[in-house]
Design a protein around this motif. Sequence first.
Motif, short mmCIF file in Angstrom:
data_model
loop_
_atom_site.label_atom_id
_atom_site.label_comp_id
_atom_site.label_asym_id
_atom_site.label_seq_id
_atom_site.Cartn_x
_atom_site.Cartn_y
_atom_site.Cartn_z
N ARG A 172 10.64 -94.08 23.34
CA ARG A 172 10.65 -93.42 24.64
C ARG A 172 10.26 -94.41 25.73
N PRO A 173 10.84 -94.30 26.93
CA PRO A 173 10.49 -95.23 28.01
C PRO A 173 9.20 -94.88 28.73
N GLY A 174 8.63 -93.69 28.49
CA GLY A 174 7.40 -93.32 29.17
C GLY A 174 7.62 -92.94 30.63
N ILE A 175 8.73 -92.24 30.91
CA ILE A 175 9.06 -91.83 32.27
C ILE A 175 9.24 -90.32 32.31
N ASP A 176 8.66 -89.69 33.33
CA ASP A 176 8.86 -88.28 33.60
C ASP A 176 9.53 -88.12 34.96
N LEU A 177 10.03 -86.92 35.21
CA LEU A 177 10.81 -86.68 36.43
C LEU A 177 10.31 -85.44 37.15
N LEU A 178 10.07 -85.60 38.44
CA LEU A 178 9.80 -84.48 39.35
C LEU A 178 11.03 -84.36 40.24
N LEU A 179 11.80 -83.29 40.07
CA LEU A 179 13.10 -83.20 40.71
C LEU A 179 13.20 -81.92 41.54
N ALA A 180 13.48 -82.06 42.82
CA ALA A 180 13.79 -80.89 43.63
C ALA A 180 15.04 -80.24 43.05
N LEU A 181 14.98 -78.94 42.80
CA LEU A 181 16.05 -78.26 42.10
C LEU A 181 17.39 -78.46 42.80
N PRO A 182 18.36 -79.09 42.12
CA PRO A 182 19.68 -79.30 42.74
C PRO A 182 20.56 -78.06 42.59
N ARG A 183 21.73 -78.11 43.20
CA ARG A 183 22.68 -77.02 43.05
C ARG A 183 23.07 -76.89 41.58
N PRO A 184 23.37 -75.70 41.09
CA PRO A 184 23.62 -75.50 39.66
C PRO A 184 24.68 -76.44 39.08
N LYS A 185 25.76 -76.67 39.82
CA LYS A 185 26.81 -77.55 39.32
C LYS A 185 26.27 -78.95 39.06
N ALA A 186 25.43 -79.43 39.97
CA ALA A 186 24.84 -80.76 39.79
C ALA A 186 23.84 -80.76 38.64
N LEU A 187 23.08 -79.68 38.49
CA LEU A 187 22.09 -79.62 37.42
C LEU A 187 22.76 -79.69 36.05
N ARG A 188 23.95 -79.13 35.93
CA ARG A 188 24.67 -79.20 34.65
C ARG A 188 24.99 -80.64 34.27
N ARG A 189 25.19 -81.50 35.26
CA ARG A 189 25.46 -82.92 34.99
C ARG A 189 24.16 -83.69 34.77
N ILE A 190 23.12 -83.32 35.51
CA ILE A 190 21.89 -84.10 35.50
C ILE A 190 21.13 -83.94 34.19
N LEU A 191 21.02 -82.71 33.67
CA LEU A 191 20.18 -82.50 32.49
C LEU A 191 20.63 -83.33 31.28
N PRO A 192 21.93 -83.36 30.93
CA PRO A 192 22.31 -84.25 29.83
C PRO A 192 22.01 -85.71 30.11
N SER A 193 22.21 -86.14 31.36
CA SER A 193 21.97 -87.55 31.70
C SER A 193 20.52 -87.94 31.53
N VAL A 194 19.59 -87.10 32.03
CA VAL A 194 18.19 -87.47 31.95
C VAL A 194 17.65 -87.32 30.52
N LEU B 275 11.31 -79.12 37.56
CA LEU B 275 12.24 -78.71 38.60
C LEU B 275 11.46 -77.90 39.62
N VAL B 276 11.40 -78.42 40.85
CA VAL B 276 10.48 -77.85 41.84
C VAL B 276 11.24 -77.42 43.09
N ASN B 277 10.68 -76.47 43.79
CA ASN B 277 11.25 -76.04 45.06
C ASN B 277 10.97 -77.10 46.13
N ALA B 278 11.74 -77.05 47.22
CA ALA B 278 11.52 -77.93 48.37
C ALA B 278 12.13 -77.24 49.58
N ALA B 279 11.81 -77.75 50.76
CA ALA B 279 12.26 -77.11 52.00
C ALA B 279 13.78 -77.06 52.08
N ARG B 280 14.46 -78.05 51.52
CA ARG B 280 15.93 -78.11 51.62
C ARG B 280 16.63 -77.64 50.34
N VAL B 281 15.90 -76.92 49.51
CA VAL B 281 16.50 -76.31 48.31
C VAL B 281 16.89 -74.87 48.63
#
Length: 234
Positions: A74-96, A106-112
């Motif tokens: 494992r590389p020892g990296i974690d991710l704090l990600l402002a929740l993207p649009r569902p279509k993008a999340l489908r691509r992101i989860l396999p990649s990460v 997956l966190v809320n943000a003002a522009r989510v």
Amino acid sequence: MNLLLLSPDELCPDGTARLSGRRAMHAREVLRLAPGGSLRVGVLGGATGVAEVLRLDDHELVLHASLTESPPPRPGIDLLLALPRPKALRRILPSVASVGLDRIVLVNAARVEKSYFDSAVLAPEAVRELLILGLEQARDTRLPEVLVRKRFRPFVEDELDSLWPATDRFVAHPAGQAVRSPRAERAVVAFGPEGGWVPFEIDLLRARGFAPFTLGPRPLRVALPYALGMLRAR
């Protein structure tokens, strides 16, 4: 699919497993396996190895697995990600998942858009399926932990330090510097939504030790995998 993943309850004590559905179809139609052939396999959360195909027909794949190898480090990296649009999340989860992250928040943000939190993509089984696609690509067996937090400030102020008590912390921001090499054994990187973090969110993250970094002047379509890969290399 570079690795056929089995759940622990699918593997019998004698090393055999009987599968149907997507994995059996992939073995039959994509890998074009036949009895006597072999393929890479692994058990979720466990070892990897090679399996011999005992039977493969239109309905079922029967194999015998020999699991003698450890999954990749494992590389020892974690991710704090402002929740993207569902279509993008489908691509992101396999990649990460393929990078080998241990935890994704997956966190809320003002522009989510608040409607994103109602998406079927966030259902536990949907998330698990997408993560498994990434593990199959990377020949890994360890599912990242995925947390969903709908309130940004309470998460950052009340929970973040307990999740990441001793980490290097980075936040992607156009006004940041080139990312420095991590000094701790673990790092967490924060990525904002489309349009970026608002100043209040950047200030809150910086107050918790997040160092702003930039990937350069070019807006990138694949900024997240690029940044994670760069951190992993460092």
